[in-house]
Design an enzyme around this catalytic site. Structure first.
Site, mmCIF file in Angstrom:
data_model
loop_
_atom_site.group_PDB
_atom_site.id
_atom_site.type_symbol
_atom_site.label_atom_id
_atom_site.label_comp_id
_atom_site.label_asym_id
_atom_site.label_seq_id
_atom_site.Cartn_x
_atom_site.Cartn_y
_atom_site.Cartn_z
ATOM 1 C CG ASP A 1 -9.695 4.075 14.517
ATOM 2 O OD1 ASP A 1 -9.066 4.536 13.548
ATOM 3 O OD2 ASP A 1 -10.511 4.736 15.185
ATOM 4 C CG ASP B 1 -14.209 5.770 16.767
ATOM 5 O OD1 ASP B 1 -13.785 6.471 15.837
ATOM 6 O OD2 ASP B 1 -14.618 6.246 17.845
ATOM 7 C CD GLU C 1 -5.221 5.218 9.831
ATOM 8 O OE1 GLU C 1 -5.450 5.892 8.823
ATOM 9 O OE2 GLU C 1 -6.017 5.123 10.785
#
Length: 444
Positions: free
Chosen positions: A193, A357, A277
């Protein structure tokens, strides 16, 4: 796969003049060919072919007094300039027709001698050579001293000489590496992330602090920019001040790139699969966090992960950017809704307490492992979607609905869950009244 290896070169004053002539000749050929194609388009004439353009702007132009100096540089440099123009047109047409993904590509523009970056390319036809003493021999330029930081893994197919805004010269070699260049297999997989407070948070709980190279150099850059503003426009002092600003920015870029290379190499070496991502960096770069987003350099980092995974036999994948990784509980899968950036910890109704997170990184890992796409990247089964509001409330009239499962009639009464099991499959039939505020609101 093909890789680029960049090395710093230090040309002598006479070689710098020769490189300046080569930069100028390549730029003139590019502009002449672009004007010829623009003129043909405006007058409705046929599109000039590559051979016709080469004959017009190179061969015939050398015989004229206005372009006789084109013969002072290697012909390969001029031909590669035309190849660059063809590539620019192909990218533009592919973008217009929609065959090229990503942001729209503008049509080719005229090159200027005031551009911050100048480049020329030599292919094998130019017969460039890396000498035994470490110098790079280029036709009609000479032997350039090269600062070698490593050995090339194979013979280069081409070399590009680049001059950047800071006045530095680089030799960029294109090398084709072996296909069996792998590292020992690793038994772990990781989801990443990306953020601003922490540059990267891994699914195993590791947090990498954001170095913020641009923020650290902001005071020095501001002082140099003020020095530029005090200089007279068009003066040599102003040009020298611009070079100082460019060198300061180059130092920031080089430091960030070196740091990202070390981090990406460590992640690829320690994990068999890496999932990130698919962020819309261009969109985030237009928000109030634009400076911090550009300082982080997410696109460059993910690009390093991608090509290093392909080079060393690892798995790399990007999950859908619309996956609610920060809203989903990694323990029970419940979507808890959007949260402001100030919320760093939150507790799910199942009782699990999450670091925002770390929870997102775990969801990235789960989404990457649950790949629901075929070999062409198309989804073969629908993703989970939240239940509609009317399916998440109590309907007394729906308690007497009748359904048939594997030929067995099932009657639902008083809101009870009745399960019917067949020999080949198991199916649970429940009324629409069984979902409450404390249960998951997802429909499978």
């Amino acid at each position: 796969m093909q890789l680029r290896y960049n090395f710093r070169v230090y040309p002598e004053p006479s070689q710098r003049d020769a490189l300046a002539r080569a930069f100028g000749c390549a730029r003139v050929v590019f502009n002449d060919a672009l004007r010829a194609r623009r003129t043909a388009h405006e007058h409705g004439e046929p599109y000039p072919s590559d051979g016709e353009l080469s004959k017009r702007v190179i061969t015939l132009a050398k015989a004229t007094p206005e372009r006789a100096w084109l013969g002072e540089v290697s012909a390969v440099v001029l031909q590669q300039s035309l190849a660059d123009l063809n590539t620019a047109y192909r990218n533009f047409f592919a973008s217009v027709t929609g065959t090229r993904k990503g942001r729209k590509v503008a049509p080719p523009r005229l090159r200027s001698r005031k551009d911050n970056r100048q480049a020329i390319r030599f292919t094998r036809n130019a017969r460039f050579t890396v000498l035994g003493n470490g110098r790079l021999r280029l036709p009609k330029i000479g032997d350039l001293p090269v600062r070698w930081s490593r050995q090339l893994p194979a013979e280069p197919s081409s070399v590009t000489i680049v001059k950047d805004a800071a006045g530095r010269y680089f030799a960029s070699f294109v090398v084709t590496t072996k296909e069996d260049e792998t590292v020992p297999a690793a038994g772990s997989e990781v989801g990443i992330d990306l953020g601003l407070t922490h540059f990267a948070v891994l699914s195993d709980g590791t947090k990498v602090a954001a170095p913020r190279f641009l923020r650290q150099a902001a005071r020095r850059l501001a002082r140099l920019q003020k020095a530029v503003s005090r200089k007279v426009k068009g003066s040599n002092n102003r040009k020298r001040a611009f070079v100082k600003v460019a060198r300061a920015h180059a130092r920031v870029v080089d430091t960030r790139r070196d740091w990202q290379h070390k981090l990406s190499t460590a992640i690829i070496r320690d994990n068999q699969a890496v999932y990130v991502e698919d962020l819309c960096v261009a969109g985030l770069g237009r928000t109030r966090l634009a400076k911090s987003v550009h300082d982080a350099g997410w696109s460059g980092f993910t690009g390093m992960l991608e090509y290093k995974a392909a080079r060393y036999g690892r798995v790399f994948a990007r999950i859908d950017r619309f996956t609610p990784t920060s809203q989903t509980c990694s323990e029970c899968g419940r979507i808890d809704g959007p949260k402001p950036l100030s919320v760093r910890w939150w507790t799910c109704l199942c009782g699990a307490t999450h670091d925002r997170d770390v929870n997102a990184a775990r969801n990235v890992l789960a989404a990457g492992q649950a790949d629901n796409s075929n070999d062409r990247g198309a989804r073969v089964r629908p993703a989970r979607v939240p239940a509609s509001r009317r399916e998440a409330v109590t309907h007394p009239d729906a308690a007497r609905s009748t359904r048939s499962v594997e030929g067995i009639s099932v009657v639902l009464q008083d809101g009870e869950d009745v399960k019917s099991t067949a020999s080949s499959c198991t199916r649970t039939t429940a009324p629409r009244a069984t979902t409450t505020s404390s249960t998951a609101s997802t429909a499978r």
